[in-house]
Write an enzyme that holds these catalytic residues in place. Structure first.
Site, PDB file in Angstrom:
ATOM      1  N   ASN A  60      -7.147   4.894   7.529  1.00  0.00           N
ATOM      2  CA  ASN A  60      -6.726   3.494   7.524  1.00  0.00           C
ATOM      3  C   ASN A  60      -7.337   2.798   6.329  1.00  0.00           C
ATOM      4  O   ASN A  60      -8.453   3.124   5.900  1.00  0.00           O
ATOM      5  CB  ASN A  60      -7.203   2.813   8.828  1.00  0.00           C
ATOM      6  CG  ASN A  60      -6.820   1.345   8.887  1.00  0.00           C
ATOM      7  OD1 ASN A  60      -5.680   0.986   8.622  1.00  0.00           O
ATOM      8  ND2 ASN A  60      -7.783   0.495   9.197  1.00  0.00           N
ATOM      9  N   ASN A  77       0.837  -1.207   0.000  1.00  0.00           N
ATOM     10  CA  ASN A  77       0.000   0.000   0.000  1.00  0.00           C
ATOM     11  C   ASN A  77       0.869   1.253   0.000  1.00  0.00           C
ATOM     12  O   ASN A  77       0.556   2.237  -0.662  1.00  0.00           O
ATOM     13  CB  ASN A  77      -0.944  -0.008   1.207  1.00  0.00           C
ATOM     14  CG  ASN A  77      -2.161  -0.903   0.977  1.00  0.00           C
ATOM     15  OD1 ASN A  77      -3.056  -0.533   0.230  1.00  0.00           O
ATOM     16  ND2 ASN A  77      -2.161  -2.064   1.555  1.00  0.00           N
ATOM     17  N   HIS A 133      -8.767  -0.787   5.220  1.00  0.00           N
ATOM     18  CA  HIS A 133      -9.180  -2.084   5.774  1.00  0.00           C
ATOM     19  C   HIS A 133      -9.574  -2.982   4.604  1.00  0.00           C
ATOM     20  O   HIS A 133     -10.342  -2.539   3.733  1.00  0.00           O
ATOM     21  CB  HIS A 133     -10.336  -1.926   6.769  1.00  0.00           C
ATOM     22  CG  HIS A 133     -10.765  -3.216   7.366  1.00  0.00           C
ATOM     23  ND1 HIS A 133     -10.014  -3.884   8.321  1.00  0.00           N
ATOM     24  CD2 HIS A 133     -11.822  -4.000   7.111  1.00  0.00           C
ATOM     25  CE1 HIS A 133     -10.623  -5.020   8.620  1.00  0.00           C
ATOM     26  NE2 HIS A 133     -11.714  -5.114   7.917  1.00  0.00           N
TER      27      HIS A 133
HETATM   28  C1  GRF Z   1      -3.082  -5.908   3.360  1.00  0.00           C
HETATM   29  O1  GRF Z   1      -4.043  -6.957   3.348  1.00  0.00           O
HETATM   30  C2  GRF Z   1      -3.713  -4.674   3.983  1.00  0.00           C
HETATM   31  O2  GRF Z   1      -5.088  -4.551   3.688  1.00  0.00           O
HETATM   32  C3  GRF Z   1      -3.585  -4.947   5.423  1.00  0.00           C
HETATM   33  O3  GRF Z   1      -2.253  -5.473   5.547  1.00  0.00           O
HETATM   34  C4  GRF Z   1      -1.971  -6.249   4.360  1.00  0.00           C
HETATM   35  C5  GRF Z   1      -0.593  -5.961   3.821  1.00  0.00           C
HETATM   36  O4  GRF Z   1      -0.490  -4.593   3.528  1.00  0.00           O
HETATM   37  N1  GRF Z   1      -3.847  -3.765   6.201  1.00  0.00           N
HETATM   38  P1  GRF Z   1       0.906  -3.963   2.948  1.00  0.00           P
HETATM   39  O5  GRF Z   1       1.332  -4.838   1.797  1.00  0.00           O
HETATM   40  O6  GRF Z   1       1.920  -4.008   4.069  1.00  0.00           O
HETATM   41  O7  GRF Z   1       0.550  -2.581   2.518  1.00  0.00           O
END
Ligand code: GRF
Length: 207
Positions: free
Chosen positions: A108, A14, A110
């Protein structure tokens, strides 16, 4: 220019989406001031390093009590003077002292359509396991403002994703990230950075 503090715990996909969209112009008027992780080994910190973004680690392992960690985390966030705190794959329960310090200035992502499959115990792969166990045909992701509950703050953006026959939790998680999370989190930041978000009586309005 909206200064972002991006809080991470894991792979940082993300975070990468935010970095990419700032570079490609999908997000304007915003910059990442720092990436802050509770996990020293988070690949998200490597992504920050690769992109010349300051990275900090505040690990609960380094503090005697949860309160001491919470205070240190808040001080680390304050030190970068953010306008917006972005929880991007952040698995830390955000303490009340931080929510109070940044009212309606923490968002956030989710990996479900709140109010479904959210709240205590619903994070990461567990969300998608519950989705498949219930047999819903549509899931998705939600960007919401953080209040002192768990996944209970005003909803800013949501995007639906199809659940397909034979999906495993891992396959579904990847689709939700690709088709929803990596799109709506950058979009949410761009809307806030360009003054297009208003909250009235707990409801988010995009103007
Ligand atoms: C993802 O499923 C996100 O929705 C959750 O953590 C997981 C990994 O996120 N919050 P990232 O690759 O570290 O951004």
């Amino acid at each position: 220019m909206l200064r972002l503090a991006v809080l991470v715990s894991g792979g940082g996909t993300n975070l990468q989406a935010i970095i990419d969209q700032i570079r490609q112009g999908g997000i304007t008027n915003a910059e990442i001031a720092a990436v802050i992780s509770n996990n020293r080994g988070a690949y998200a910190l490597e992504r920050a390093r690769e992109n010349g973004i300051p990275g900090l680690c505040v690990s609960p392992k380094d503090y005697e009590t949860r309160e001491a960690f919470n205070q240190a985390l808040l001080e680390a966030v304050r030190s970068v003077n953010p306008d917006l705190v972005v929880l991007a794959g952040c698995l830390v329960v955000i303490p009340k002292i931080m929510v109070d310090a940044y009212p309606n200035r923490i968002i956030n992502i989710h990996p479900a359509l709140i109010p479904s499959f959210c709240g205590t115990g619903y994070y990461g792969l567990k969300v998608h396991e519950a989705v498949l166990k219930r047999g819903v045909k549509v899931t998705g992701a939600t960007v919401h403002f953080v209040d002192d509950g768990t996944d209970t703050g005003p909803i800013l953006l949501q995007k639906a994703v199809e659940v397909r026959e034979g999906d495993t939790p891992k396959v579904l998680q990847q689709r939700v990230m690709e088709e929803a999370e990596w799109k709506i989190l950058p979009k949410a930041i761009d809307l806030i950075a360009n003054g297009r978000v208003q909250i009235r009586d707990g409801i988010v309005h995009i103007v």
